[in-house]
Design a protein around this motif. Structure first.
Motif, PDB file in Angstrom:
ATOM      1  N   GLN A  73      -6.551  -4.528 -34.602  1.00 17.62           N
ATOM      2  CA  GLN A  73      -7.806  -3.782 -34.549  1.00 17.62           C
ATOM      3  C   GLN A  73      -8.743  -4.214 -35.670  1.00 17.62           C
ATOM      4  O   GLN A  73      -9.930  -4.477 -35.439  1.00 17.62           O
ATOM      5  CB  GLN A  73      -7.509  -2.290 -34.652  1.00 17.62           C
ATOM      6  CG  GLN A  73      -8.745  -1.405 -34.629  1.00 17.62           C
ATOM      7  CD  GLN A  73      -8.385   0.072 -34.757  1.00 17.62           C
ATOM      8  OE1 GLN A  73      -7.229   0.454 -34.712  1.00 17.62           O
ATOM      9  NE2 GLN A  73      -9.407   0.901 -34.934  1.00 17.62           N
ATOM     10  N   ASP A  74      -8.210  -4.300 -36.880  1.00 17.69           N
ATOM     11  CA  ASP A  74      -9.044  -4.648 -38.032  1.00 17.69           C
ATOM     12  C   ASP A  74      -9.619  -6.058 -37.927  1.00 17.69           C
ATOM     13  O   ASP A  74     -10.730  -6.321 -38.407  1.00 17.69           O
ATOM     14  CB  ASP A  74      -8.235  -4.524 -39.329  1.00 17.69           C
ATOM     15  CG  ASP A  74      -7.893  -3.083 -39.680  1.00 17.69           C
ATOM     16  OD1 ASP A  74      -8.457  -2.166 -39.052  1.00 17.69           O
ATOM     17  OD2 ASP A  74      -7.062  -2.884 -40.578  1.00 17.69           O
ATOM     18  N   LEU A  75      -8.851  -6.962 -37.335  1.00 15.84           N
ATOM     19  CA  LEU A  75      -9.261  -8.360 -37.261  1.00 15.84           C
ATOM     20  C   LEU A  75      -9.942  -8.716 -35.941  1.00 15.84           C
ATOM     21  O   LEU A  75     -10.355  -9.867 -35.765  1.00 15.84           O
ATOM     22  CB  LEU A  75      -8.033  -9.261 -37.443  1.00 15.84           C
ATOM     23  CG  LEU A  75      -7.354  -9.217 -38.809  1.00 15.84           C
ATOM     24  CD1 LEU A  75      -6.003  -9.913 -38.759  1.00 15.84           C
ATOM     25  CD2 LEU A  75      -8.247  -9.866 -39.862  1.00 15.84           C
ATOM     26  N   ASP A  76     -10.065  -7.736 -35.055  1.00 15.75           N
ATOM     27  CA  ASP A  76     -10.580  -8.015 -33.714  1.00 15.75           C
ATOM     28  C   ASP A  76      -9.848  -9.219 -33.139  1.00 15.75           C
ATOM     29  O   ASP A  76     -10.442 -10.227 -32.733  1.00 15.75           O
ATOM     30  CB  ASP A  76     -12.086  -8.277 -33.747  1.00 15.75           C
ATOM     31  CG  ASP A  76     -12.690  -8.427 -32.349  1.00 15.75           C
ATOM     32  OD1 ASP A  76     -12.074  -7.928 -31.383  1.00 15.75           O
ATOM     33  OD2 ASP A  76     -13.760  -9.065 -32.233  1.00 15.75           O
ATOM     34  N   ALA A  77      -8.515  -9.106 -33.144  1.00 16.25           N
ATOM     35  CA  ALA A  77      -7.663 -10.230 -32.753  1.00 16.25           C
ATOM     36  C   ALA A  77      -6.573  -9.754 -31.814  1.00 16.25           C
ATOM     37  O   ALA A  77      -6.273  -8.562 -31.726  1.00 16.25           O
ATOM     38  CB  ALA A  77      -7.034 -10.877 -33.989  1.00 16.25           C
ATOM     39  N   GLU A  78      -5.979 -10.700 -31.129  1.00 15.10           N
ATOM     40  CA  GLU A  78      -4.771 -10.435 -30.351  1.00 15.10           C
ATOM     41  C   GLU A  78      -3.575 -10.819 -31.226  1.00 15.10           C
ATOM     42  O   GLU A  78      -3.511 -11.936 -31.736  1.00 15.10           O
ATOM     43  CB  GLU A  78      -4.770 -11.262 -29.067  1.00 15.10           C
ATOM     44  CG  GLU A  78      -3.526 -11.070 -28.203  1.00 15.10           C
ATOM     45  CD  GLU A  78      -3.532 -11.941 -26.972  1.00 15.10           C
ATOM     46  OE1 GLU A  78      -2.495 -11.960 -26.270  1.00 15.10           O
ATOM     47  OE2 GLU A  78      -4.550 -12.623 -26.705  1.00 15.10           O
ATOM     48  N   VAL A  79      -2.651  -9.895 -31.419  1.00 16.28           N
ATOM     49  CA  VAL A  79      -1.457 -10.159 -32.201  1.00 16.28           C
ATOM     50  C   VAL A  79      -0.248 -10.015 -31.288  1.00 16.28           C
ATOM     51  O   VAL A  79       0.042  -8.928 -30.793  1.00 16.28           O
ATOM     52  CB  VAL A  79      -1.328  -9.204 -33.407  1.00 16.28           C
ATOM     53  CG1 VAL A  79      -0.045  -9.503 -34.185  1.00 16.28           C
ATOM     54  CG2 VAL A  79      -2.546  -9.326 -34.318  1.00 16.28           C
ATOM     55  N   ARG A  80       0.434 -11.112 -31.045  1.00 17.71           N
ATOM     56  CA  ARG A  80       1.620 -11.104 -30.191  1.00 17.71           C
ATOM     57  C   ARG A  80       2.866 -11.066 -31.066  1.00 17.71           C
ATOM     58  O   ARG A  80       3.097 -11.988 -31.861  1.00 17.71           O
ATOM     59  CB  ARG A  80       1.643 -12.341 -29.300  1.00 17.71           C
ATOM     60  CG  ARG A  80       0.489 -12.433 -28.321  1.00 17.71           C
ATOM     61  CD  ARG A  80       0.815 -13.461 -27.267  1.00 17.71           C
ATOM     62  NE  ARG A  80      -0.250 -13.656 -26.317  1.00 17.71           N
ATOM     63  CZ  ARG A  80      -0.131 -14.361 -25.196  1.00 17.71           C
ATOM     64  NH1 ARG A  80       1.023 -14.957 -24.921  1.00 17.71           N
ATOM     65  NH2 ARG A  80      -1.150 -14.504 -24.369  1.00 17.71           N
ATOM     66  N   VAL A  81       3.665 -10.039 -30.904  1.00 14.98           N
ATOM     67  CA  VAL A  81       4.858  -9.876 -31.732  1.00 14.98           C
ATOM     68  C   VAL A  81       6.105 -10.267 -30.950  1.00 14.98           C
ATOM     69  O   VAL A  81       6.089 -10.363 -29.724  1.00 14.98           O
ATOM     70  CB  VAL A  81       4.972  -8.422 -32.245  1.00 14.98           C
ATOM     71  CG1 VAL A  81       3.736  -8.045 -33.055  1.00 14.98           C
ATOM     72  CG2 VAL A  81       5.160  -7.437 -31.098  1.00 14.98           C
ATOM     73  N   HIS A  82       7.186 -10.512 -31.706  1.00 14.51           N
ATOM     74  CA  HIS A  82       8.471 -10.890 -31.111  1.00 14.51           C
ATOM     75  C   HIS A  82       8.300 -11.999 -30.071  1.00 14.51           C
ATOM     76  O   HIS A  82       8.881 -11.963 -28.975  1.00 14.51           O
ATOM     77  CB  HIS A  82       9.147  -9.667 -30.473  1.00 14.51           C
ATOM     78  CG  HIS A  82       9.350  -8.528 -31.424  1.00 14.51           C
ATOM     79  ND1 HIS A  82      10.088  -8.638 -32.586  1.00 14.51           N
ATOM     80  CD2 HIS A  82       8.889  -7.248 -31.396  1.00 14.51           C
ATOM     81  CE1 HIS A  82      10.087  -7.484 -33.222  1.00 14.51           C
ATOM     82  NE2 HIS A  82       9.368  -6.631 -32.537  1.00 14.51           N
ATOM     83  N   THR A  83       7.489 -12.974 -30.430  1.00 18.44           N
ATOM     84  CA  THR A  83       7.149 -14.060 -29.510  1.00 18.44           C
ATOM     85  C   THR A  83       7.412 -15.404 -30.176  1.00 18.44           C
ATOM     86  O   THR A  83       6.993 -15.638 -31.310  1.00 18.44           O
ATOM     87  CB  THR A  83       5.670 -13.974 -29.098  1.00 18.44           C
ATOM     88  OG1 THR A  83       5.430 -12.719 -28.456  1.00 18.44           O
ATOM     89  CG2 THR A  83       5.302 -15.108 -28.150  1.00 18.44           C
ATOM     90  N   SER A  84       8.095 -16.281 -29.468  1.00 21.33           N
ATOM     91  CA  SER A  84       8.380 -17.618 -29.974  1.00 21.33           C
ATOM     92  C   SER A  84       7.572 -18.655 -29.205  1.00 21.33           C
ATOM     93  O   SER A  84       7.526 -18.620 -27.966  1.00 21.33           O
ATOM     94  CB  SER A  84       9.875 -17.942 -29.843  1.00 21.33           C
ATOM     95  OG  SER A  84      10.645 -17.097 -30.670  1.00 21.33           O
TER      96      SER A  84
END
Length: 382
Positions: free
Chosen positions: A69-80
């Protein structure tokens, strides 16, 4: 649609460059990809958290959702990420292909795992991220004796922290004195004495043998014939840059992912920063150079090509029983240490063959001289 800037890694390096990009007004889509849960925290704080009574949740200052939210970004977790195609400028995740405008490798480093055998070898812990720290902290419950394999910076910081919470600590390793890669002998011995006074046992110039389970914990017979028994064993012999993904993509690697002064790799529009990067033949796995790298890469990606210029950057070692600040000479530098002081505090200056001071260390009651010594250093690159 505008292609995204893709950042692999959400540590201080990955999130750091994303923050700098947004500060500079970058409007490009940002995708950050991480193998862990994406929480924001400072990795160097892991080795000082026990004494402060902090658990893993206390060390994390923001969730992945909050960072997105803060970075106006998509953050994909637990992803290789499975592969990087530098010719097509794409990364592969399973069957998905993501095109990038620029790719930033902030994939960090992993603990070096020394060869270990015996029935207890698989139980030896390492701490390199929040999840590791949570497991380590849980394993400490109900224990008294902890063996630390590795008397370098990481091992000594963790041992210092363990002594603060009244654990019996034994440090094991081949080094002649603690933190020998960064300190002259007299400085390392001063740290050794201070920690010994707090209860630490030292087994230097030796290796551990097989690690065997016992009814009460673990047992290892050292190469010097001594036997160490412990309830828990921590391996802290250092870290190694994560270069596998870059190497498989044909990007030039050595000890780290090789970059130029702008942190660009051998592949177009692919950058590497932080623990995984090797610029000018050096890995600099410390916070100060990392922050400079994030600023330079963000400037380059927003249209102002910028080389990283490193000032003198002393390293503060978090051994509170005997504080240390060191600015070691570059590896292989010709010259010699001149050291003065005693067990209460050591001041060391490293002079090159021209008589210029190109390194220093201060410990204990001498640490207040840090700023004055920085001013005495030969100019960077001089």
């Amino acid at each position: 649609m505008m292609k995204p800037i893709v950042i692999l890694g959400t540590g201080l390096a990955g999130y750091g460059v994303a923050k700098e990009l947004r500060k500079k007004g970058a409007s490009a889509p940002l995708i950050l990809i991480t193998q862990d849960d994406g929480r924001f925290y400072s990795k160097p704080m892991l080795s000082g958290a026990l004494g402060k009574g902090q658990d893993a949740d206390a060390l994390a200052s923001a969730s992945a959702e909050k960072m997105a939210q803060d970075l106006d970004a998509e953050v994909r977790v637990h992803t290789s990420v499975d592969a990087i195609d530098t010719a097509a400028a794409e990364i592969t995740i399973g069957a998905e292909r993501i095109a990038y405008a620029s790719l930033v490798l902030a994939v960090g480093s992993s603990p070096i795992r020394p060869p270990m055998q015996g029935s207890g070898a698989e139980d030896v812990l390492s701490v390199n991220n929040l999840g590791d720290y949570a497991r380590f902290r849980a394993a400490l419950e109900g224990t008294k004796r902890v063996a630390v394999i590795g008397p370098g910076l990481i091992g000594c910081e963790f041992a210092n922290d363990l002594l603060q919470i009244q654990r019996d600590v034994t440090l094991i390793g081949p080094d002649k004195w603690p933190i020998s890669a960064l300190l002259p002998e007299q400085a390392g011995r001063a740290l050794q004495q201070s920690m010994a006074q707090a209860g630490a046992q030292w087994e230097l110039e030796t290796f551990n043998g097989d690690i065997e389970k016992t009814a009460d914990g673990y047992r290892t017979e050292l190469k010097n014939g001594h036997v160490v028994e412990a309830d828990l064993i921590l391996s802290a012999v250092g870290v190694r840059a994560n270069i596998g993904l870059a190497k498989e993509a044909g990007v030039t690697v050595n000890r780290g992912i090789v970059t130029d002064a702008q942190m660009q790799t051998s592949a177009p529009n692919v950058y590497a920063i932080g623990d995984c990067a090797e610029a000018h033949g050096r890995n600099l796995p410390f916070v100060a150079p990392l922050l400079l790298q994030t600023k330079a890469v963000a400037a380059t990606l927003t249209g102002t090509p910028t080389e990283v210029a490193y000032p003198h950057m002393p390293v503060i070692i978090k051994t509170t029983l005997h504080p240390i600040v060191t600015l070691p000479p570059a590896p292989g530098a010709a010259g010699a240490w001149q050291v003065e002081g005693d067990a209460e505090g050591v001041l060391g200056r490293f002079h090159n063959e021209a008589g210029e001071m190109i390194g220093f260390c201060v410990t204990g009651n001498q640490t207040a001289q840090k700023s004055a010594l920085v001013k005495q250093m030969a100019p960077v690159g001089g």
